[in-house]
Design an enzyme around this catalytic site. Structure first.
Site, PDB file in Angstrom:
ATOM      1  N   ARG A   1       4.436  -7.297  22.532  1.00  0.00           N
ATOM      2  CA  ARG A   1       3.891  -6.529  23.660  1.00  0.00           C
ATOM      3  C   ARG A   1       4.485  -5.126  23.710  1.00  0.00           C
ATOM      4  O   ARG A   1       4.842  -4.637  24.788  1.00  0.00           O
ATOM      5  CB  ARG A   1       4.168  -7.262  24.970  1.00  0.00           C
ATOM      6  CG  ARG A   1       3.734  -8.738  24.928  1.00  0.00           C
ATOM      7  CD  ARG A   1       3.571  -9.311  26.312  1.00  0.00           C
ATOM      8  NE  ARG A   1       4.824  -9.379  27.040  1.00  0.00           N
ATOM      9  CZ  ARG A   1       4.903  -9.590  28.356  1.00  0.00           C
ATOM     10  NH1 ARG A   1       3.812  -9.729  29.062  1.00  0.00           N
ATOM     11  NH2 ARG A   1       6.069  -9.683  28.943  1.00  0.00           N
TER      12      ARG A   1
ATOM     13  N   ASN B   1       6.112  -4.162   3.836  1.00  0.00           N
ATOM     14  CA  ASN B   1       6.939  -3.826   5.008  1.00  0.00           C
ATOM     15  C   ASN B   1       7.676  -5.055   5.536  1.00  0.00           C
ATOM     16  O   ASN B   1       8.869  -4.993   5.861  1.00  0.00           O
ATOM     17  CB  ASN B   1       6.065  -3.275   6.144  1.00  0.00           C
ATOM     18  CG  ASN B   1       5.513  -1.892   5.854  1.00  0.00           C
ATOM     19  OD1 ASN B   1       5.927  -1.227   4.910  1.00  0.00           O
ATOM     20  ND2 ASN B   1       4.556  -1.466   6.660  1.00  0.00           N
TER      21      ASN B   1
ATOM     22  N   SER C   1      12.399   3.172   8.400  1.00  0.00           N
ATOM     23  CA  SER C   1      12.908   3.082   9.778  1.00  0.00           C
ATOM     24  C   SER C   1      13.631   1.778  10.058  1.00  0.00           C
ATOM     25  O   SER C   1      14.199   1.606  11.140  1.00  0.00           O
ATOM     26  CB  SER C   1      11.744   3.222  10.767  1.00  0.00           C
ATOM     27  OG  SER C   1      10.946   2.045  10.819  1.00  0.00           O
TER      28      SER C   1
ATOM     29  N   GLY D   1       8.512   6.657  10.103  1.00  0.00           N
ATOM     30  CA  GLY D   1       8.051   5.850   8.974  1.00  0.00           C
ATOM     31  C   GLY D   1       8.109   4.369   9.279  1.00  0.00           C
ATOM     32  O   GLY D   1       8.538   3.941  10.351  1.00  0.00           O
TER      33      GLY D   1
ATOM     34  N   GLU E   1      -4.114  -8.450   5.058  1.00  0.00           N
ATOM     35  CA  GLU E   1      -4.538  -7.398   4.113  1.00  0.00           C
ATOM     36  C   GLU E   1      -4.687  -7.959   2.703  1.00  0.00           C
ATOM     37  O   GLU E   1      -4.967  -7.222   1.765  1.00  0.00           O
ATOM     38  CB  GLU E   1      -3.539  -6.227   4.119  1.00  0.00           C
ATOM     39  CG  GLU E   1      -3.702  -5.327   5.333  1.00  0.00           C
ATOM     40  CD  GLU E   1      -2.753  -4.141   5.339  1.00  0.00           C
ATOM     41  OE1 GLU E   1      -2.995  -3.217   6.127  1.00  0.00           O
ATOM     42  OE2 GLU E   1      -1.748  -4.136   4.587  1.00  0.00           O
TER      43      GLU E   1
ATOM     44  N   ASN F   1       0.845  -1.201   0.000  1.00  0.00           N
ATOM     45  CA  ASN F   1       0.000   0.000   0.000  1.00  0.00           C
ATOM     46  C   ASN F   1       0.874   1.243   0.000  1.00  0.00           C
ATOM     47  O   ASN F   1       1.944   1.248   0.605  1.00  0.00           O
ATOM     48  CB  ASN F   1      -0.852   0.089   1.281  1.00  0.00           C
ATOM     49  CG  ASN F   1      -1.888  -1.008   1.388  1.00  0.00           C
ATOM     50  OD1 ASN F   1      -2.451  -1.435   0.387  1.00  0.00           O
ATOM     51  ND2 ASN F   1      -2.130  -1.460   2.602  1.00  0.00           N
ATOM     52  N   ALA F   2       0.375   2.287  -0.645  1.00  0.00           N
ATOM     53  CA  ALA F   2       0.995   3.597  -0.445  1.00  0.00           C
ATOM     54  C   ALA F   2       0.377   4.186   0.815  1.00  0.00           C
ATOM     55  O   ALA F   2      -0.844   4.214   0.960  1.00  0.00           O
ATOM     56  CB  ALA F   2       0.717   4.486  -1.642  1.00  0.00           C
TER      57      ALA F   2
ATOM     58  N   GLY G   1       5.157  -3.802  14.065  1.00  0.00           N
ATOM     59  CA  GLY G   1       4.735  -5.199  13.995  1.00  0.00           C
ATOM     60  C   GLY G   1       5.237  -5.873  12.724  1.00  0.00           C
ATOM     61  O   GLY G   1       5.635  -7.049  12.731  1.00  0.00           O
ATOM     62  N   ASP G   2       5.236  -5.128  11.623  1.00  0.00           N
ATOM     63  CA  ASP G   2       5.727  -5.679  10.349  1.00  0.00           C
ATOM     64  C   ASP G   2       7.248  -5.869  10.396  1.00  0.00           C
ATOM     65  O   ASP G   2       7.784  -6.842   9.843  1.00  0.00           O
ATOM     66  CB  ASP G   2       5.378  -4.750   9.183  1.00  0.00           C
ATOM     67  CG  ASP G   2       3.890  -4.457   9.093  1.00  0.00           C
ATOM     68  OD1 ASP G   2       3.086  -5.288   9.556  1.00  0.00           O
ATOM     69  OD2 ASP G   2       3.534  -3.389   8.565  1.00  0.00           O
TER      70      ASP G   2
HETATM   71  P1  ADP Z   1       1.926  -3.678  16.628  1.00  0.00           P
HETATM   72  O1  ADP Z   1       2.840  -2.635  16.082  1.00  0.00           O
HETATM   73  O2  ADP Z   1       1.575  -4.723  15.659  1.00  0.00           O
HETATM   74  O3  ADP Z   1       0.744  -3.136  17.376  1.00  0.00           O
HETATM   75  P2  ADP Z   1       3.544  -3.997  19.036  1.00  0.00           P
HETATM   76  O4  ADP Z   1       3.084  -2.668  19.510  1.00  0.00           O
HETATM   77  O5  ADP Z   1       3.505  -5.121  19.989  1.00  0.00           O
HETATM   78  O6  ADP Z   1       2.765  -4.488  17.732  1.00  0.00           O
HETATM   79  O7  ADP Z   1       5.037  -3.810  18.498  1.00  0.00           O
HETATM   80  C1  ADP Z   1       5.703  -4.833  17.815  1.00  0.00           C
HETATM   81  C2  ADP Z   1       7.137  -4.919  18.312  1.00  0.00           C
HETATM   82  O8  ADP Z   1       7.774  -3.671  18.086  1.00  0.00           O
HETATM   83  C3  ADP Z   1       7.281  -5.199  19.794  1.00  0.00           C
HETATM   84  O9  ADP Z   1       7.335  -6.571  20.079  1.00  0.00           O
HETATM   85  C4  ADP Z   1       8.620  -4.546  20.096  1.00  0.00           C
HETATM   86  O10 ADP Z   1       9.666  -5.424  19.728  1.00  0.00           O
HETATM   87  C5  ADP Z   1       8.632  -3.354  19.155  1.00  0.00           C
HETATM   88  N1  ADP Z   1       8.131  -2.147  19.835  1.00  0.00           N
HETATM   89  C6  ADP Z   1       6.923  -1.543  19.682  1.00  0.00           C
HETATM   90  N2  ADP Z   1       6.811  -0.464  20.472  1.00  0.00           N
HETATM   91  C7  ADP Z   1       7.979  -0.355  21.144  1.00  0.00           C
HETATM   92  C8  ADP Z   1       8.523   0.554  22.110  1.00  0.00           C
HETATM   93  N3  ADP Z   1       7.805   1.600  22.555  1.00  0.00           N
HETATM   94  N4  ADP Z   1       9.781   0.327  22.567  1.00  0.00           N
HETATM   95  C9  ADP Z   1      10.506  -0.728  22.128  1.00  0.00           C
HETATM   96  N5  ADP Z   1      10.056  -1.612  21.221  1.00  0.00           N
HETATM   97  C10 ADP Z   1       8.823  -1.432  20.730  1.00  0.00           C
END
Ligand code: ADP
Length: 297
Positions: free
Chosen positions: A219, A52, A289, A285, A145, A20-21, A249-250
């Site tokens: 988490r 991603n 990133s 991004g 998706e 996706n764009a 997450g990606d």
């Molecule tokens: P999504 O982006 O799918 O909602 P998460 O928020 O759990 O999933 O983030 C995915 C992964 O990205 C986490 O397991 C962690 O490794 C990393 N991550 C996300 N937010 C943070 C943060 N604030 N600090 C450090 N790592 C993070």
């Protein structure tokens, strides 16, 4: 295979997923029904869960192909360019007669995103295109998706071919029991895990009752949980100052797929994915990133 050194053999990852764009606009508040609000300039960035994930795996050194579709338009060319620049193979990305998928993203000063996705070309990815693409693959990584019948056909074909199967259940939706049972790794964030486990808020180990061999629960700042028949392992995250969590997450999914394809065991793979995703949230991004392998050391 030695872990910790981050030595990589060539990995074979097939990502079946979206491109996706991302059209991003900042606004003081989001418009309500019937309302018009003026926002800032539009930024257009390459995104989509599939693209991603593929870019993240490639940044870590995986030999990765994306199977998906884009339109014959400027957004499609942007996406193909970013995939190729990252070293993702694009021979299974078809150019179809529908507009490239677009995510309309509004960002408000509280840092909250609201996202409307127009799947467009992503919905033209039919189940029958998957088979030929699996040859030589060690890991299939997919997400929701892309049309569900295509995702389910991909998981089923990969599982039958002995390819390790990984599904990121995002955006959250019901998938068939036989698909869940054919998964080596079910990847969810806490929100998706809660949705799967229901109101009872059962322990994460109950995710295995749904059928996958293993589950990984991300988490946010707290890292991730690895759930296997042997128990639950907590993998903590390095402490970082988040700048933009878009595509975290990606990033995690792509790094995990890369490591698993390289023969690294699940917990060690999750350790690398957590570090990779942690770096990604310190930069703006999604794809831009993602760190290179050398930056993780
Ligand atoms: P999504 O982006 O799918 O909602 P998460 O928020 O759990 O999933 O983030 C995915 C992964 O990205 C986490 O397991 C962690 O490794 C990393 N991550 C996300 N937010 C943070 C943060 N604030 N600090 C450090 N790592 C993070």
């Amino acid at each position: 295979m030695g872990h910790g050194t981050l030595d990589h053999v060539t990995a074979q990852v097939l990502v079946v997923g979206s491109a996706n764009a991302d059209l991003i606009v900042a606004a003081d508040r989001r418009p309500g029904g019937g309302e018009t609000v003026l926002g800032g300039d539009t930024r257009t960035l390459p995104g989509g869960k599939g693209a991603n994930t593929a870019v993240a795996a490639a940044r870590l050194g995986a030999d990765v192909a994306l199977l998906g579709a884009v339109g014959d338009d400027a957004n499609g060319r942007l996406l193909l360019g970013s995939l190729r620049d990252a070293g993702v193979r694009t021979e299974f990305v078809r150019v179809v007669e529908r507009p490239t998928g677009v995510a309309y993203i509004t960002v408000t000063p509280d840092g909250e995103n609201s996202i409307l996705v127009s799947p467009g070309a992503n919905h033209a990815v039919a189940p029958d295109v998957v088979d030929g693409a699996l040859e030589g693959a060690r890991v299939l990584a997919t997400s929701l998706e892309t049309p569900l019948p295509t995702v389910e056909a991909a998981v089923s074909a990969a599982s039958a071919a002995g390819v390790l199967t990984m599904l990121n259940l995002s955006p959250v939706a019901s998938v068939g029991e036989s698909t869940l049972a054919a998964l080596d790794v079910l990847l969810v964030n806490e929100h998706e895990a809660g949705w799967l486990l229901g109101e009872s808020r059962e322990k994460e180990s109950a995710l295995l009752d749904l059928g996958p061999r293993a589950a990984v629960v991300t988490r946010g700042a707290r890292g991730a949980l690895v759930v296997t028949a042997d128990g639950v392992t907590e993998v903590s995250s390095p402490k970082v100052t988040p700048v933009d969590t878009t595509g975290a997450g990606d990033a995690f999914a792509g790094a995990l797929a890369c490591e698993l394809a390289g023969g690294v065991d699940l917990v060690a793979s999750v350790r690398t994915a957590v570090r990779f995703a942690a770096v990604s949230v310190t930069r703006a991004g999604a794809q831009p990133s993602y760190p290179a392998l050398s930056e993780l050391e």
